[in-house]
Scaffold this motif. Sequence first.
Motif, PDB file in Angstrom:
ATOM      1  N   UNK A   1      62.624  56.379  25.728  1.00 28.28           N
ATOM      2  CA  UNK A   1      62.074  57.711  25.976  1.00 28.28           C
ATOM      3  C   UNK A   1      62.803  58.290  27.184  1.00 28.28           C
ATOM      4  N   UNK A   2      62.345  59.401  27.664  1.00 28.24           N
ATOM      5  CA  UNK A   2      63.023  60.034  28.786  1.00 28.24           C
ATOM      6  C   UNK A   2      63.033  59.149  30.024  1.00 28.24           C
ATOM      7  N   UNK A   3      61.960  58.370  30.220  1.00 30.98           N
ATOM      8  CA  UNK A   3      61.852  57.584  31.458  1.00 30.98           C
ATOM      9  C   UNK A   3      61.623  56.099  31.247  1.00 30.98           C
ATOM     10  N   UNK A   4      61.544  55.636  30.004  1.00 30.28           N
ATOM     11  CA  UNK A   4      61.221  54.235  29.743  1.00 30.28           C
ATOM     12  C   UNK A   4      62.193  53.642  28.729  1.00 30.28           C
ATOM     13  N   UNK A   5      62.588  52.414  28.992  1.00 28.90           N
ATOM     14  CA  UNK A   5      63.451  51.653  28.093  1.00 28.90           C
ATOM     15  C   UNK A   5      62.676  50.410  27.665  1.00 28.90           C
ATOM     16  N   UNK A   6      62.531  50.192  26.354  1.00 27.80           N
ATOM     17  CA  UNK A   6      61.787  49.018  25.875  1.00 27.80           C
ATOM     18  C   UNK A   6      62.644  48.218  24.898  1.00 27.80           C
ATOM     19  N   UNK A   7      62.802  46.948  25.205  1.00 23.68           N
ATOM     20  CA  UNK A   7      63.491  46.003  24.332  1.00 23.68           C
ATOM     21  C   UNK A   7      62.461  45.033  23.770  1.00 23.68           C
ATOM     22  N   UNK A   8      62.462  44.848  22.448  1.00 25.63           N
ATOM     23  CA  UNK A   8      61.510  43.961  21.791  1.00 25.63           C
ATOM     24  C   UNK A   8      62.238  42.799  21.133  1.00 25.63           C
ATOM     25  N   UNK A   9      61.823  41.583  21.481  1.00 26.73           N
ATOM     26  CA  UNK A   9      62.354  40.376  20.847  1.00 26.73           C
ATOM     27  C   UNK A   9      61.313  39.835  19.874  1.00 26.73           C
ATOM     28  N   UNK A  10      61.657  39.684  18.588  1.00 27.81           N
ATOM     29  CA  UNK A  10      60.680  39.159  17.628  1.00 27.81           C
ATOM     30  C   UNK A  10      60.587  37.634  17.674  1.00 27.81           C
ATOM     31  N   UNK A  11      59.427  37.128  17.298  1.00 26.26           N
ATOM     32  CA  UNK A  11      59.178  35.691  17.226  1.00 26.26           C
ATOM     33  C   UNK A  11      59.817  35.147  15.950  1.00 26.26           C
ATOM     34  N   UNK A  12      60.854  34.335  16.103  1.00 31.36           N
ATOM     35  CA  UNK A  12      61.586  33.830  14.941  1.00 31.36           C
ATOM     36  C   UNK A  12      60.798  32.797  14.151  1.00 31.36           C
ATOM     37  N   UNK A  13      60.017  31.977  14.830  1.00 32.20           N
ATOM     38  CA  UNK A  13      59.253  30.958  14.116  1.00 32.20           C
ATOM     39  C   UNK A  13      58.158  31.563  13.258  1.00 32.20           C
ATOM     40  N   UNK A  14      57.572  32.670  13.714  1.00 32.84           N
ATOM     41  CA  UNK A  14      56.550  33.331  12.919  1.00 32.84           C
ATOM     42  C   UNK A  14      57.146  33.833  11.610  1.00 32.84           C
ATOM     43  N   UNK A  15      58.362  34.347  11.686  1.00 35.31           N
ATOM     44  CA  UNK A  15      59.035  34.831  10.484  1.00 35.31           C
ATOM     45  C   UNK A  15      59.400  33.674   9.567  1.00 35.31           C
ATOM     46  N   UNK A  16      59.794  32.541  10.145  1.00 37.54           N
ATOM     47  CA  UNK A  16      60.154  31.383   9.325  1.00 37.54           C
ATOM     48  C   UNK A  16      58.927  30.782   8.651  1.00 37.54           C
ATOM     49  N   UNK A  17      57.790  30.814   9.362  1.00 35.76           N
ATOM     50  CA  UNK A  17      56.568  30.241   8.808  1.00 35.76           C
ATOM     51  C   UNK A  17      55.916  31.143   7.775  1.00 35.76           C
ATOM     52  N   UNK A  18      56.068  32.466   7.959  1.00 34.48           N
ATOM     53  CA  UNK A  18      55.417  33.422   7.063  1.00 34.48           C
ATOM     54  C   UNK A  18      56.398  34.494   6.612  1.00 34.48           C
TER      55      UNK A  18
END
Length: 327
Positions: free
Chosen positions: A231-248
Amino acid sequence: MKIDELPNGILSKDSKTDHFETRRSDNQELTFIQAEGIFEKSQIRMDDELKRSMGIINDEGDFTNLGLLISDQNCYSITAAFIQGGSSLICKFREEFTGSILKQCYALYDYIDQFNRTRSEIEGLYRHDFRDYPLEAIREALMNAVVHRDYAFNGSTLIKIFEDRIEFLTFGGLPIGLTSSDLKFGISVPRNLRLLDVFRRLNLADSVGIGFKKIERCYQGERTQPSVDVTENVFMLTLPNLNLDREHPQIHSESYVRETEDLSEIERSIAEFIGSKYEVSRKELETSFGLSQSRAVRTLNGLIDKGLIHSRGNGKNTVYVSKSKKW
């Protein structure tokens, strides 16, 4: 947002913050016990000569804001919270980290590691361990949040640890004149050059802007990918949980079917087209599908309302990105 390389820092829109690091610190009663211990581990003596060469002490002999960040009296904190469930309704654990920004980084890495579970698979005589989040990705995300934030803001950097992801939220928007579509070209615009130099001396950061390349490599070939929101004043980086994806792994495909089953043929085609691209402009859709401007606008707004895509930018710079976008 698909990004080969994001900017390793962003210049502030406010000219008053352009030279934050070199400005004289309001607090001149600074000590560096925590930082000296960290430098000592790297076999570096943190004497006055080094402080001057790094910019912690200016030509007049005063401590700078860089010195404030490195000092025990640093007033900029980082807050980490563990959020139970997939929403941000229940904060189970919360901790604020203070003191030298260097000490905060080490403490935060250890704190996050408490929630970084290990999943093991047995294959014959061999055991394979998989962490929820790649350690290198956590390191790079943490360094980016600390080194490249806009310290003109007094608020705390925020790290939210969910069961399915970690969000790194830090202050700092895009440089003037740049749009989100420009990021894919690997622009490197460091905001805090001197702080970056301190981290380089401790081998905590790279000087050539390859941090996001490392994160991308950690998730190469995975179903879920890191994402970036600006956004104009905020930077957000999101890392996904890889094990959750592997399990489901079925969660993602079933969710997509539910979300798209009520779409018209043209809506489904455009949603899939946008999902296959880095980002798409309205003009590109009109050309690719032979749509009028009014129909393209109606279709895009409909997909936004259904939560399948979202827009970035304004006016002629508006682009559309899939909500399930991979880098």
